[in-house]
Design an enzyme around this catalytic site. Sequence first.
Site, PDB file in Angstrom:
ATOM      1  N   ASP A  49      65.792 -43.499  -9.605  1.00 23.54           N
ATOM      2  CA  ASP A  49      65.795 -42.449 -11.077  1.00 23.54           C
ATOM      3  C   ASP A  49      67.500 -42.202 -11.404  1.00 23.54           C
ATOM      4  O   ASP A  49      67.291 -41.783 -12.508  1.00 23.54           O
ATOM      5  CB  ASP A  49      65.187 -41.722 -10.274  1.00 23.54           C
ATOM      6  N   GLY A  50      68.001 -42.487 -10.222  1.00 20.54           N
ATOM      7  CA  GLY A  50      69.498 -42.399 -10.389  1.00 20.54           C
ATOM      8  C   GLY A  50      69.671 -42.566 -12.277  1.00 20.54           C
ATOM      9  O   GLY A  50      70.628 -42.276 -12.704  1.00 20.54           O
ATOM     10  N   ASN A 126      66.556 -33.434 -14.394  1.00 21.51           N
ATOM     11  CA  ASN A 126      65.503 -32.803 -13.257  1.00 21.51           C
ATOM     12  C   ASN A 126      65.986 -31.480 -13.434  1.00 21.51           C
ATOM     13  O   ASN A 126      65.381 -30.518 -12.501  1.00 21.51           O
ATOM     14  CB  ASN A 126      66.679 -33.381 -11.839  1.00 21.51           C
ATOM     15  N   GLU A 127      67.590 -30.980 -12.966  1.00 24.55           N
ATOM     16  CA  GLU A 127      67.569 -29.771 -12.178  1.00 24.55           C
ATOM     17  C   GLU A 127      68.915 -29.018 -12.858  1.00 24.55           C
ATOM     18  O   GLU A 127      69.980 -30.370 -12.879  1.00 24.55           O
ATOM     19  CB  GLU A 127      67.136 -29.324 -11.423  1.00 24.55           C
ATOM     20  N   ARG A 152      73.554 -13.366  -3.306  1.00 16.91           N
ATOM     21  CA  ARG A 152      74.342 -13.753  -2.231  1.00 16.91           C
ATOM     22  C   ARG A 152      74.425 -15.133  -1.360  1.00 16.91           C
ATOM     23  O   ARG A 152      73.633 -14.925  -1.021  1.00 16.91           O
ATOM     24  CB  ARG A 152      75.211 -12.586  -1.597  1.00 16.91           C
ATOM     25  N   ASP A 154      74.937 -19.561  -1.175  1.00 19.10           N
ATOM     26  CA  ASP A 154      75.725 -20.928  -1.225  1.00 19.10           C
ATOM     27  C   ASP A 154      75.735 -21.132  -2.904  1.00 19.10           C
ATOM     28  O   ASP A 154      76.455 -21.740  -3.417  1.00 19.10           O
ATOM     29  CB  ASP A 154      76.102 -21.765  -0.267  1.00 19.10           C
ATOM     30  N   SER A 170      63.617 -29.830  -2.133  1.00 20.36           N
ATOM     31  CA  SER A 170      64.131 -30.012  -0.713  1.00 20.36           C
ATOM     32  C   SER A 170      64.889 -28.496  -0.304  1.00 20.36           C
ATOM     33  O   SER A 170      65.121 -28.262   0.188  1.00 20.36           O
ATOM     34  CB  SER A 170      66.002 -30.792  -0.179  1.00 20.36           C
ATOM     35  N   ALA A 189      70.890 -21.495   0.383  1.00 22.06           N
ATOM     36  CA  ALA A 189      71.208 -20.266   1.350  1.00 22.06           C
ATOM     37  C   ALA A 189      71.703 -19.494   1.024  1.00 22.06           C
ATOM     38  O   ALA A 189      72.750 -18.548   1.274  1.00 22.06           O
ATOM     39  CB  ALA A 189      72.144 -21.063   2.055  1.00 22.06           C
TER      40      ALA A 189
HETATM   41  P1  NAP Z   1      70.670 -40.041  -5.477  1.00 20.95           P
HETATM   42  O1  NAP Z   1      71.516 -39.178  -3.856  1.00 20.95           O
HETATM   43  O2  NAP Z   1      70.243 -41.380  -5.100  1.00 20.95           O
HETATM   44  O3  NAP Z   1      69.073 -38.730  -5.316  1.00 20.95           O
HETATM   45  C1  NAP Z   1      68.668 -38.386  -3.988  1.00 20.95           C
HETATM   46  C2  NAP Z   1      67.728 -38.906  -4.590  1.00 20.95           C
HETATM   47  O4  NAP Z   1      66.253 -38.019  -4.964  1.00 20.95           O
HETATM   48  C3  NAP Z   1      67.598 -40.430  -4.654  1.00 20.95           C
HETATM   49  O5  NAP Z   1      66.289 -41.238  -3.434  1.00 20.95           O
HETATM   50  C4  NAP Z   1      66.460 -40.297  -5.811  1.00 20.95           C
HETATM   51  O6  NAP Z   1      65.624 -41.625  -6.406  1.00 20.95           O
HETATM   52  C5  NAP Z   1      65.315 -39.185  -5.755  1.00 20.95           C
HETATM   53  N1  NAP Z   1      65.359 -38.596  -7.114  1.00 20.95           N
HETATM   54  C6  NAP Z   1      65.974 -38.261  -8.305  1.00 20.95           C
HETATM   55  N2  NAP Z   1      65.729 -37.597  -9.214  1.00 20.95           N
HETATM   56  C7  NAP Z   1      63.978 -37.741  -8.590  1.00 20.95           C
HETATM   57  C8  NAP Z   1      63.086 -36.502  -8.677  1.00 20.95           C
HETATM   58  N3  NAP Z   1      62.695 -35.974 -10.188  1.00 20.95           N
HETATM   59  N4  NAP Z   1      61.504 -36.381  -8.014  1.00 20.95           N
HETATM   60  C9  NAP Z   1      61.565 -37.400  -6.997  1.00 20.95           C
HETATM   61  N5  NAP Z   1      62.778 -37.654  -7.000  1.00 20.95           N
HETATM   62  C10 NAP Z   1      63.706 -37.933  -7.778  1.00 20.95           C
HETATM   63  O7  NAP Z   1      71.100 -39.457  -6.811  1.00 20.95           O
HETATM   64  P2  NAP Z   1      70.684 -39.666  -8.034  1.00 20.95           P
HETATM   65  O8  NAP Z   1      69.483 -40.783  -8.238  1.00 20.95           O
HETATM   66  O9  NAP Z   1      72.103 -39.971  -9.046  1.00 20.95           O
HETATM   67  O10 NAP Z   1      69.665 -38.482  -8.064  1.00 20.95           O
HETATM   68  C11 NAP Z   1      70.124 -37.540  -9.014  1.00 20.95           C
HETATM   69  C12 NAP Z   1      69.180 -36.290  -8.486  1.00 20.95           C
HETATM   70  O11 NAP Z   1      68.746 -36.053  -6.870  1.00 20.95           O
HETATM   71  C13 NAP Z   1      69.602 -35.138  -8.480  1.00 20.95           C
HETATM   72  O12 NAP Z   1      69.218 -34.686 -10.584  1.00 20.95           O
HETATM   73  C14 NAP Z   1      68.965 -34.297  -7.713  1.00 20.95           C
HETATM   74  O13 NAP Z   1      67.330 -33.828  -8.085  1.00 20.95           O
HETATM   75  C15 NAP Z   1      68.280 -35.015  -6.123  1.00 20.95           C
HETATM   76  N6  NAP Z   1      69.320 -35.037  -4.893  1.00 20.95           N
HETATM   77  C16 NAP Z   1      68.735 -34.190  -4.217  1.00 20.95           C
HETATM   78  C17 NAP Z   1      69.523 -34.092  -2.793  1.00 20.95           C
HETATM   79  C18 NAP Z   1      68.325 -33.281  -1.800  1.00 20.95           C
HETATM   80  O14 NAP Z   1      67.561 -33.870  -1.661  1.00 20.95           O
HETATM   81  N7  NAP Z   1      69.261 -32.734  -1.112  1.00 20.95           N
HETATM   82  C19 NAP Z   1      70.568 -34.137  -3.327  1.00 20.95           C
HETATM   83  C20 NAP Z   1      71.129 -34.505  -3.657  1.00 20.95           C
HETATM   84  C21 NAP Z   1      70.970 -35.175  -5.577  1.00 20.95           C
HETATM   85  P3  NAP Z   1      66.171 -42.482  -6.387  1.00 20.95           P
HETATM   86  O15 NAP Z   1      66.522 -43.206  -4.967  1.00 20.95           O
HETATM   87  O16 NAP Z   1      65.289 -43.632  -7.320  1.00 20.95           O
HETATM   88  O17 NAP Z   1      67.639 -42.969  -7.255  1.00 20.95           O
HETATM   89 MN    MN Z   2      69.719 -43.063  -6.329  1.00 12.67          MN
END
Ligand code: NAP
Ligand code: MN
Length: 286
Positions: A49-50, A126-127, A152, A154, A170, A189
């Site tokens: 997805d990234g 996404n967001e 108020r 993080d 999450s 938070a």
């Molecule tokens: P990443 O650290 O690889 O992303 C974290 C996980 O989120 C990966 O498993 C990714 O899938 C999955 N993901 C991305 N978009 C999603 C969606 N719309 N629905 C369900 N899962 C999704 O970073 P990245 O691949 O660059 O993706 C960035 C996105 O990751 C951000 O937009 C954010 O939504 C999410 N993210 C979540 C957290 C958290 O939950 N604490 C933290 C950081 C980022 P793939 O393995 O297929 O890439």
């Molecule tokens: Mn990823």
Amino acid sequence: MSIRVYIYASQKKESQSIKAKLLKQLAKSNIEVVDEEQSFDYIITIGGDGTLLSAFQRLQNRVDSIQFIGIHTGHLGFYADWQSYEIENLVEGLLDCVDKPPVTYPLLEITMEDTIGNNSKFLALNECSIRSNFGTMVSDIYVKEEFFETLRGDGLCIATPTGSTGLNKSLGGAVIHPRLDALQLTEIASLNNRVYRSLASPMIISKDEWLKIYPTIHGKETTFMLMFDNKYISDIEIQSLVLKISDSRIRFANIRHTHFWNRVEASFIGLKQQQNNINQINNLLK
Ligand code: NAP
Ligand code: MN
């Protein structure tokens, strides 16, 4: 009708080898493959997805004229829902779907005003989330220009329906069906006690509403970390952020339909796949 395809693959070895296979298959079907600078109808991303998010961020000023297709290579694959062994079906389906309207999902439009009054606009699939670099972030939040609360904590996150299964989930946000044109605000938070109070639950706004956020650290303008999809800007001075549903929508090629809740089940619960595997093993043992 001739179609033009652009392939955006991650650097991973597996993605590159799938790209080679895909190129062969496209050539067999006389589908033209072009570079990013040229015009094209479809973008096929190979990775997780990234990878799709990164392609979206690069091409966000062209979203109205291109359709996305995601092949995944061992990642979660929420958006990238084609498997590497389905390439033949994908290319066949691509030729058949040319006249079908694409599947479209809402996007988030972010308008950021900095402390000297400059505006910049960008989109997120996404967001968007904003955090303090240090200390408690104090944000006045307005809904449709009307003051709602002072939050108020993080930071905060505003997600689209398809982004609701990402960071939003999450943070305790709800999973929203992407047929709904809605945005969801979640708190990161937040402080909630006798003195400080905010809603403290996810909040969902509709298409004709927008959020305006004035972030400070204890009332002072300072720098923040702004994240949108897989991108971030650290140390950015922000006066205000306006968040609304964009007039543009992301378009996915309508080759086959995966029911949204099936995709959610496969990504987060996975019992159906487990049961299929067990059935397959049982059949082999028969
Ligand atoms: P990443 O650290 O690889 O992303 C974290 C996980 O989120 C990966 O498993 C990714 O899938 C999955 N993901 C991305 N978009 C999603 C969606 N719309 N629905 C369900 N899962 C999704 O970073 P990245 O691949 O660059 O993706 C960035 C996105 O990751 C951000 O937009 C954010 O939504 C999410 N993210 C979540 C957290 C958290 O939950 N604490 C933290 C950081 C980022 P793939 O393995 O297929 O890439
Ligand atoms: Mn990823």
